[in-house]
Design an enzyme around this catalytic site. Sequence first.
Site: not given
Lengths: 387, 387, 127, 127
Positions: C33, C102
């Site tokens: 990502c 994340c």
Amino acid sequence: MNKKNVYMDHGATTPVRQEVLEAMLPFFSELYGNPSSLHAKGRDVRKAFEEARRVTAASLGVEPDEIYFTSGGTESNNIALRGAAKKHGSGHIITSSIEHHAVLDVCKDLEKQGFSVTYLPVDKYGLISMEEFESSIKPETFLVSIMAANNEIGTVQPISEIGAIAEKHKILFHTDAVQVVGQMPLNIKELNLDFLSLSAHKFNGPKGVGALYKRKGVKIDPLYHGGGQERKLRPGTENVPGVIGLSKALELAVGELPQKAEELAKLRNRLIEGLVRIDDVVLNGHPEKRLPGNVNVSFKYIEGESVLLSLDLHGIAASSGSACSSGSLDPSHVLSAIGLDHQTAHGSIRFSLGRGNAEEDIDYVLDIIPSIVDRLRQMSPIRKESC
Amino acid sequence: MNKKNVYMDHGATTPVRQEVLEAMLPFFSELYGNPSSLHAKGRDVRKAFEEARRVTAASLGVEPDEIYFTSGGTESNNIALRGAAKKHGSGHIITSSIEHHAVLDVCKDLEKQGFSVTYLPVDKYGLISMEEFESSIKPETFLVSIMAANNEIGTVQPISEIGAIAEKHKILFHTDAVQVVGQMPLNIKELNLDFLSLSAHKFNGPKGVGALYKRKGVKIDPLYHGGGQERKLRPGTENVPGVIGLSKALELAVGELPQKAEELAKLRNRLIEGLVRIDDVVLNGHPEKRLPGNVNVSFKYIEGESVLLSLDLHGIAASSGSACSSGSLDPSHVLSAIGLDHQTAHGSIRFSLGRGNAEEDIDYVLDIIPSIVDRLRQMSPIRKESC
Amino acid sequence: MYNEKVVEHFNNPRNVGELPDADAIGENGSFKCGDTMKIYLKVKDGIIEDVRFQTYGCGAAIASSSMLTEIIKGKTIDEALQVSNQDVADELGGLPPLKLHCSNLAADALHDAIANYKKKQGSVVKD
Amino acid sequence: MYNEKVVEHFNNPRNVGELPDADAIGENGSFKCGDTMKIYLKVKDGIIEDVRFQTYGCGAAIASSSMLTEIIKGKTIDEALQVSNQDVADELGGLPPLKLHCSNLAADALHDAIANYKKKQGSVVKD
Ligand SMILES: Cc1ncc(COP(=O)(O)O)c(C=O)c1O
Ligand SMILES: Cc1ncc(COP(=O)(O)O)c(C=O)c1O
């Protein structure tokens, strides 16, 4: 007698009730965000949308992640049946001969695609036989779809027994409950159901929105592809006001059960009793196992559409399973399946009661009908003697 | 500076305008009949519904019986592509690599079903090449589907040229015009189109309703079965208020073209010019051939979602093609297809302008952005030097 | 999407920046990502005296980075080593499921920094 | 669905009933949709002096029957023979496309009656 406005076609559709419309209104022009958007305008709508899912699930006694919103009963049926078929690739499906076209014609299409289908016959009341059902199950049977109640003649199937048999043979069980949800109490979790279809506009919610219950863990393939909404089973930007309306209408309708159903059944019985007192009027469907709002009778020697039209001229909205009324020439497959002769089938009229109907409506209809029937019978070349 | 509410996500969805909601309202609780019902309550609704079809068709310059109402752009795309595929049974389809998932993922699914598909690449602006298109046509090609304009980067394809080539080779031509209808003038009849998809909520109509234009005489197979509505191509009780809303919104939007598009393009250009003045901001998509309301830029060295979130905290609603924002880890297939490196793709933000946006909104955004970008860049370990 | 605490940390992240005289620097990036975090530690007597971070990433990544620095400041190296990604997410009051990855960024960058620190200290720190 | 004229004929059909002293009776039925019409003619000097009908059928069938009897009353047998299904529908101001077949009933029953009448008259009428 003054012309009244009496709506007795709740089986076709119902008005959106005021509380439902009010719940929907903010979602057109204020809370208009796309629920997939990350900004506040989107997040606020996502929150309300998922709350609507929670309310819908709670009203049905299931989990929120077992609810998939669709554009109506037709789409729910198609997704369940075709989705299960796509997942299985091949095999055998069992359904009944009196399903709504949104099940029946899907099955016919699946036959063209190589699936085999058993269409269970029904008795004169519209009931399937548990023995016939069980003996039609083959090793390759993966799905049975039997409607909870029939939209034309109102007959309620023993879906808990069907569910038990389906479970025993480990086949998936779908029910088209479009006519039942909001009209009769229903306990999905006690019914061994894998799928259930419903449509909002049948319980005073808006048109163009429905839902599919899919039991957790049951896997089917999506038919349509797109943005991944509704966990990829029904992609496309969500009909937010519609879903808000569905959840509100369902919550209200279910909250009023079982009392509402009892009141409706009283009205229904009053209408049935009055109608069958007329010469050569017969009740179609089951005398007891029927939807609380459904009345279906055949007026012998006269044709349904002409009855319908006469009723309409008196402000009464009803519907008919008659050939001529639908543009098709054959009488409805349901009336044929319960064994009505052509002519009796053609003389059938459905009065479907719902929210807003009162005793005086019933009495008005019962006052009007005899003269309508008399007039049309006098015009008819068909007589008792000649039949 | 005071926090304002600035909605710049019209590409995701739009508010229903007041006139549209007012047109819809009577169809919830007064004109609630089922258009298929024969009685007055049904006939009145059928009349209004077919009038809405006429208005829709007239706004698009086509015939009423070329319009099929659906539940949105996703369904329109699925019906056109899958319906043509089902009719043809086998063969080759051409599409582009930057289609919406409601075309792209349908094509992938059709590949699984044995169809072959060419995904045309695009140049750095998002344009397909006419030479590549034409040379990809095979004897077994029966369909080409190219979007009229891209939803992320706004690039407008030369659909009239595509149509001419499709006609020459006698293949069906579908365009996903969900982002174009109501935003740009469009002349279907000059475009040799066989199918066109649109969705009401993109032009200030309601969510959950759309339409498919299908040229008269073109035959496709229905995907879903049911009560036979929309000439069997899209069965299910009609979303009457939705369709009324769609037709009204379309009539208003098309009536305001081309002026509205010019105004929007001016605002768009003002925003683009302001944004690219910031260091290391690049415009994505075509500098001229783009939707009048679409602005898509990449802010280098920072990640899109964090920009989005910062904008949101200032009351600005935008969207991003960033991986993190959509839950998926990859940047959007569109940004990859135009050749953006991973990091530039991740820093992309779309501002989509529409009805209600004014110059002061643009100026507000341009005032706010530099500080947001500065702050995030200062936080970032990635620098110009290091790239 | 994010709760108030996450938004607050995103909006006012603690300990942003570099430490020119850092005793250890750690870095971690998700190739998939694209998120990247760099962490700077100032260590004295085995205690993390100061910490700074730089993060390229989404709101969750930035808030997790900020929260991590708050958690470890004043802790010993060995205590800091115990801090997991889950701890960071928990301390933030939870993250959306899709965003949990994340928060991994932060603790992993820290562990990288500590590994570098230990390497620099040589075998002395080994036992 | 139906225009006013159709509804009016349905609601107040002309010439309903039987003619006990009819000179000819005709009948026509659609096996498919079940509609049936019976028509009774009183003929004098080749002119249809009186006519009655009985119809089992939908609104369109009843209105078409009624309209047909109005059209033919006072016409000669040969003129009546010229009356087509389309004439009946036209005279009603049109019928919904799906209902056109219902109007066929009426003219066909009339033609049946005229055939029966001619048969009864024998070869005299033949030329
Ligand atoms: C280009 C394009 N195609 C299709 C769609 C799908 O439309 P809907 O979400 O209304 O089904 C959209 C919008 O989401 C779009 O932008
Ligand atoms: C039993 C049954 N199933 C399915 C449907 C289809 O529902 P909808 O028209 O809302 O798609 C209906 C109603 O028309 C119905 O009565």
